[in-house]
Design an enzyme around this catalytic site. Sequence first.
Site, PDB file in Angstrom:
ATOM      1  N   TYR A  17       0.842  -1.201   0.000  1.00 44.07           N
ATOM      2  CA  TYR A  17       0.000   0.000   0.000  1.00 44.07           C
ATOM      3  C   TYR A  17       0.881   1.256   0.000  1.00 44.07           C
ATOM      4  O   TYR A  17       0.660   2.181  -0.779  1.00 44.07           O
ATOM      5  CB  TYR A  17      -0.929  -0.009   1.221  1.00 44.07           C
ATOM      6  CG  TYR A  17      -1.914   1.125   1.252  1.00 44.07           C
ATOM      7  CD1 TYR A  17      -3.134   1.020   0.603  1.00 44.07           C
ATOM      8  CD2 TYR A  17      -1.626   2.298   1.944  1.00 44.07           C
ATOM      9  CE1 TYR A  17      -4.043   2.063   0.632  1.00 44.07           C
ATOM     10  CE2 TYR A  17      -2.534   3.338   1.981  1.00 44.07           C
ATOM     11  CZ  TYR A  17      -3.740   3.216   1.325  1.00 44.07           C
ATOM     12  OH  TYR A  17      -4.637   4.263   1.350  1.00 44.07           O
ATOM     13  N   HIS A  21       1.364   4.095  -3.129  1.00 47.19           N
ATOM     14  CA  HIS A  21       1.131   5.521  -2.913  1.00 47.19           C
ATOM     15  C   HIS A  21       2.403   6.342  -3.101  1.00 47.19           C
ATOM     16  O   HIS A  21       2.334   7.498  -3.515  1.00 47.19           O
ATOM     17  CB  HIS A  21       0.488   5.762  -1.550  1.00 47.19           C
ATOM     18  CG  HIS A  21      -0.974   5.503  -1.564  1.00 47.19           C
ATOM     19  ND1 HIS A  21      -1.485   4.222  -1.474  1.00 47.19           N
ATOM     20  CD2 HIS A  21      -2.031   6.335  -1.702  1.00 47.19           C
ATOM     21  CE1 HIS A  21      -2.803   4.298  -1.552  1.00 47.19           C
ATOM     22  NE2 HIS A  21      -3.160   5.553  -1.690  1.00 47.19           N
ATOM     23  N   TYR A  40      -3.616  16.162   1.021  1.00 49.87           N
ATOM     24  CA  TYR A  40      -4.228  14.852   1.218  1.00 49.87           C
ATOM     25  C   TYR A  40      -3.227  13.980   1.953  1.00 49.87           C
ATOM     26  O   TYR A  40      -2.122  13.760   1.482  1.00 49.87           O
ATOM     27  CB  TYR A  40      -4.566  14.260  -0.148  1.00 49.87           C
ATOM     28  CG  TYR A  40      -5.407  12.997  -0.166  1.00 49.87           C
ATOM     29  CD1 TYR A  40      -5.754  12.300   0.977  1.00 49.87           C
ATOM     30  CD2 TYR A  40      -5.862  12.496  -1.372  1.00 49.87           C
ATOM     31  CE1 TYR A  40      -6.524  11.154   0.922  1.00 49.87           C
ATOM     32  CE2 TYR A  40      -6.625  11.345  -1.449  1.00 49.87           C
ATOM     33  CZ  TYR A  40      -6.959  10.683  -0.303  1.00 49.87           C
ATOM     34  OH  TYR A  40      -7.718   9.537  -0.361  1.00 49.87           O
ATOM     35  N   TRP A  75      -7.564   3.111 -10.703  1.00 57.61           N
ATOM     36  CA  TRP A  75      -6.831   3.103  -9.423  1.00 57.61           C
ATOM     37  C   TRP A  75      -7.509   2.169  -8.433  1.00 57.61           C
ATOM     38  O   TRP A  75      -6.870   1.369  -7.767  1.00 57.61           O
ATOM     39  CB  TRP A  75      -6.723   4.521  -8.879  1.00 57.61           C
ATOM     40  CG  TRP A  75      -6.031   4.609  -7.552  1.00 57.61           C
ATOM     41  CD1 TRP A  75      -6.626   4.682  -6.323  1.00 57.61           C
ATOM     42  CD2 TRP A  75      -4.616   4.636  -7.304  1.00 57.61           C
ATOM     43  NE1 TRP A  75      -5.674   4.751  -5.326  1.00 57.61           N
ATOM     44  CE2 TRP A  75      -4.425   4.726  -5.914  1.00 57.61           C
ATOM     45  CE3 TRP A  75      -3.502   4.600  -8.124  1.00 57.61           C
ATOM     46  CZ2 TRP A  75      -3.174   4.776  -5.320  1.00 57.61           C
ATOM     47  CZ3 TRP A  75      -2.248   4.651  -7.538  1.00 57.61           C
ATOM     48  CH2 TRP A  75      -2.091   4.735  -6.161  1.00 57.61           C
ATOM     49  N   TRP A  76      -8.836   2.293  -8.333  1.00 56.34           N
ATOM     50  CA  TRP A  76      -9.587   1.438  -7.410  1.00 56.34           C
ATOM     51  C   TRP A  76      -9.348  -0.032  -7.739  1.00 56.34           C
ATOM     52  O   TRP A  76      -9.130  -0.841  -6.832  1.00 56.34           O
ATOM     53  CB  TRP A  76     -11.073   1.728  -7.485  1.00 56.34           C
ATOM     54  CG  TRP A  76     -11.525   2.994  -6.848  1.00 56.34           C
ATOM     55  CD1 TRP A  76     -10.812   3.825  -6.026  1.00 56.34           C
ATOM     56  CD2 TRP A  76     -12.810   3.563  -6.974  1.00 56.34           C
ATOM     57  NE1 TRP A  76     -11.585   4.885  -5.641  1.00 56.34           N
ATOM     58  CE2 TRP A  76     -12.819   4.754  -6.212  1.00 56.34           C
ATOM     59  CE3 TRP A  76     -13.967   3.222  -7.666  1.00 56.34           C
ATOM     60  CZ2 TRP A  76     -13.944   5.573  -6.118  1.00 56.34           C
ATOM     61  CZ3 TRP A  76     -15.078   4.031  -7.579  1.00 56.34           C
ATOM     62  CH2 TRP A  76     -15.058   5.199  -6.802  1.00 56.34           C
TER      63      TRP A  76
END
Length: 103
Positions: A17, A21, A40, A75-76
């Site tokens: 993860y 990112h 963000y 992306w999802w």
Amino acid sequence: MRKAFVMQLKKGCEAEYQKRHDEIWPALKALLSESGVYDYTIFLERETGKLFAFQHVKGNGGSQSLGSNPIVQKWWAWMSDLMETNPDNSPVSIPLEEVFHMD
């Protein structure tokens, strides 16, 4: 405007993860900026895998309103093996209500 929400990471997926990112797609980053997201941050509670996301947003948009965009859908799909997701691959995301803010 400030927005916050929680998501759930699958056990053992923390490093991947983080890696994904760290290498966020430029097109996704540009889309977020264009939608009004100018700050963000995602925090991880390692013990539970709970992800806490926080955004500063210009206007009423934000990442949570981009679900119909093909970049976001891609992306999802790419992230769906790491997180709890809905049938459309969107992360299960629970919005949080702001109850305190100190300037």
